[in-house]
Design an enzyme around this catalytic site. Structure first.
Site, PDB file in Angstrom:
ATOM      1  N   CYS A   1       0.857  -1.182   0.000  1.00 35.95           N
ATOM      2  CA  CYS A   1       0.000   0.000   0.000  1.00 35.95           C
ATOM      3  C   CYS A   1       0.895   1.234   0.000  1.00 35.95           C
ATOM      4  O   CYS A   1       1.869   1.288   0.762  1.00 35.95           O
ATOM      5  CB  CYS A   1      -0.884  -0.012   1.250  1.00 35.95           C
ATOM      6  SG  CYS A   1      -2.009   1.381   1.356  1.00 35.95           S
TER       7      CYS A   1
ATOM      8  N   HIS B   1      -8.953  -3.971  -2.099  1.00 35.90           N
ATOM      9  CA  HIS B   1      -8.058  -3.177  -1.251  1.00 35.90           C
ATOM     10  C   HIS B   1      -8.422  -1.688  -1.323  1.00 35.90           C
ATOM     11  O   HIS B   1      -8.550  -1.018  -0.288  1.00 35.90           O
ATOM     12  CB  HIS B   1      -6.615  -3.414  -1.728  1.00 35.90           C
ATOM     13  CG  HIS B   1      -5.559  -2.602  -1.052  1.00 35.90           C
ATOM     14  ND1 HIS B   1      -4.531  -3.159  -0.322  1.00 35.90           N
ATOM     15  CD2 HIS B   1      -5.349  -1.251  -0.998  1.00 35.90           C
ATOM     16  CE1 HIS B   1      -3.754  -2.196   0.157  1.00 35.90           C
ATOM     17  NE2 HIS B   1      -4.223  -1.027  -0.243  1.00 35.90           N
ATOM     18  N   GLU B   2      -8.634  -1.182  -2.539  1.00 34.40           N
ATOM     19  CA  GLU B   2      -8.931   0.253  -2.694  1.00 34.40           C
ATOM     20  C   GLU B   2     -10.325   0.594  -2.166  1.00 34.40           C
ATOM     21  O   GLU B   2     -10.541   1.656  -1.589  1.00 34.40           O
ATOM     22  CB  GLU B   2      -8.802   0.684  -4.158  1.00 34.40           C
ATOM     23  CG  GLU B   2      -7.449   0.436  -4.803  1.00 34.40           C
ATOM     24  CD  GLU B   2      -6.258   0.935  -4.011  1.00 34.40           C
ATOM     25  OE1 GLU B   2      -6.408   1.919  -3.248  1.00 34.40           O
ATOM     26  OE2 GLU B   2      -5.186   0.324  -4.120  1.00 34.40           O
TER      27      GLU B   2
ATOM     28  N   HIS C   1     -10.215   1.221   1.432  1.00 35.16           N
ATOM     29  CA  HIS C   1      -9.730   2.568   1.772  1.00 35.16           C
ATOM     30  C   HIS C   1     -10.887   3.570   1.869  1.00 35.16           C
ATOM     31  O   HIS C   1     -10.893   4.451   2.726  1.00 35.16           O
ATOM     32  CB  HIS C   1      -8.765   3.079   0.699  1.00 35.16           C
ATOM     33  CG  HIS C   1      -7.341   2.676   0.904  1.00 35.16           C
ATOM     34  ND1 HIS C   1      -6.617   3.004   2.029  1.00 35.16           N
ATOM     35  CD2 HIS C   1      -6.486   1.978   0.105  1.00 35.16           C
ATOM     36  CE1 HIS C   1      -5.376   2.527   1.904  1.00 35.16           C
ATOM     37  NE2 HIS C   1      -5.275   1.887   0.751  1.00 35.16           N
TER      38      HIS C   1
HETATM   39 NI    NI Z   1      -3.619   0.965  -0.101  1.00 39.05          NI
END
Ligand code: NI
Length: 167
Positions: free
Chosen positions: A91, A133-134, A137
């Site tokens: 990341c 993953h995004e 966020h």
């Molecule tokens: Ni990330």
């Protein structure tokens, strides 16, 4: 275009929950341009707006080897998931450290493009990992949250060590 500053752990703003994009005008296009510039500069495969302190549901991605296949997803939602995969993730907000995270192996996504048009997308392998993953966020969730406490502590110690070495 402008490079954006990437928030790094343990910045609390990484925990903000992003709001949906409702205006698909010039301001959004400018944000996307800046996010792509930042993604390529940081040599990342994905970047969520949260990471550049813009708390709107915007993600830019390029998982290609030649770094010439940019695309964005706006207001994404996972509408189906199937199977599992367990792959290394890194990341930009945790520079230089990696660990394995369990994710769905295949996902179907519903999102909007930069003009606000809805589309669906099937993703697997690296693209599926990256999208999950995004999307995390945008909800203030970080990949280390998926690790056991032992592995998270180990990874954060490594992060601290590498920062001291580059300081
Ligand atoms: Ni990330």
């Amino acid at each position: 275009m402008a490079l954006l500053k990437v928030l790094e752990h343990p910045d609390k703003r990484l925990r903000n929950k992003a709001v949906p994009v409702t205006n698909f005008g010039a301001e959004l296009q400018a944000i996307l341009n800046d996010m792509f510039e930042t993604l390529y500069k940081e040599d990342g495969v994905g970047l969520a707006a949260t990471q550049v302190n813009i708390h709107q549901r915007i993600i830019v991605i390029d998982v290609s080897d030649d770094r010439k296949s940019p695309f964005c997803v706006i207001n994404p939602e996972i509408i189906a998931r199937e199977g599992k995969q367990y792959e290394y993730e890194g990341c930009i907000s945790f520079p230089g450290v990696y660990d394995k995270v369990e994710r769905a192996g295949k996902i179907r996504l519903r999102a909007q493009d930069q003009q606000g048009q809805f589309f669906e997308l099937d993703a697997d392998a690296l693209l599926a990992t990256c999208l999950q993953h995004e999307m995390d966020h945008l909800d203030g969730i970080l990949f280390v949250d998926h690790l056991s406490r032992l592995r998270r502590d180990r990874l954060l110690r490594k992060l601290e060590k590498s920062r001291k070495q580059t300081a």
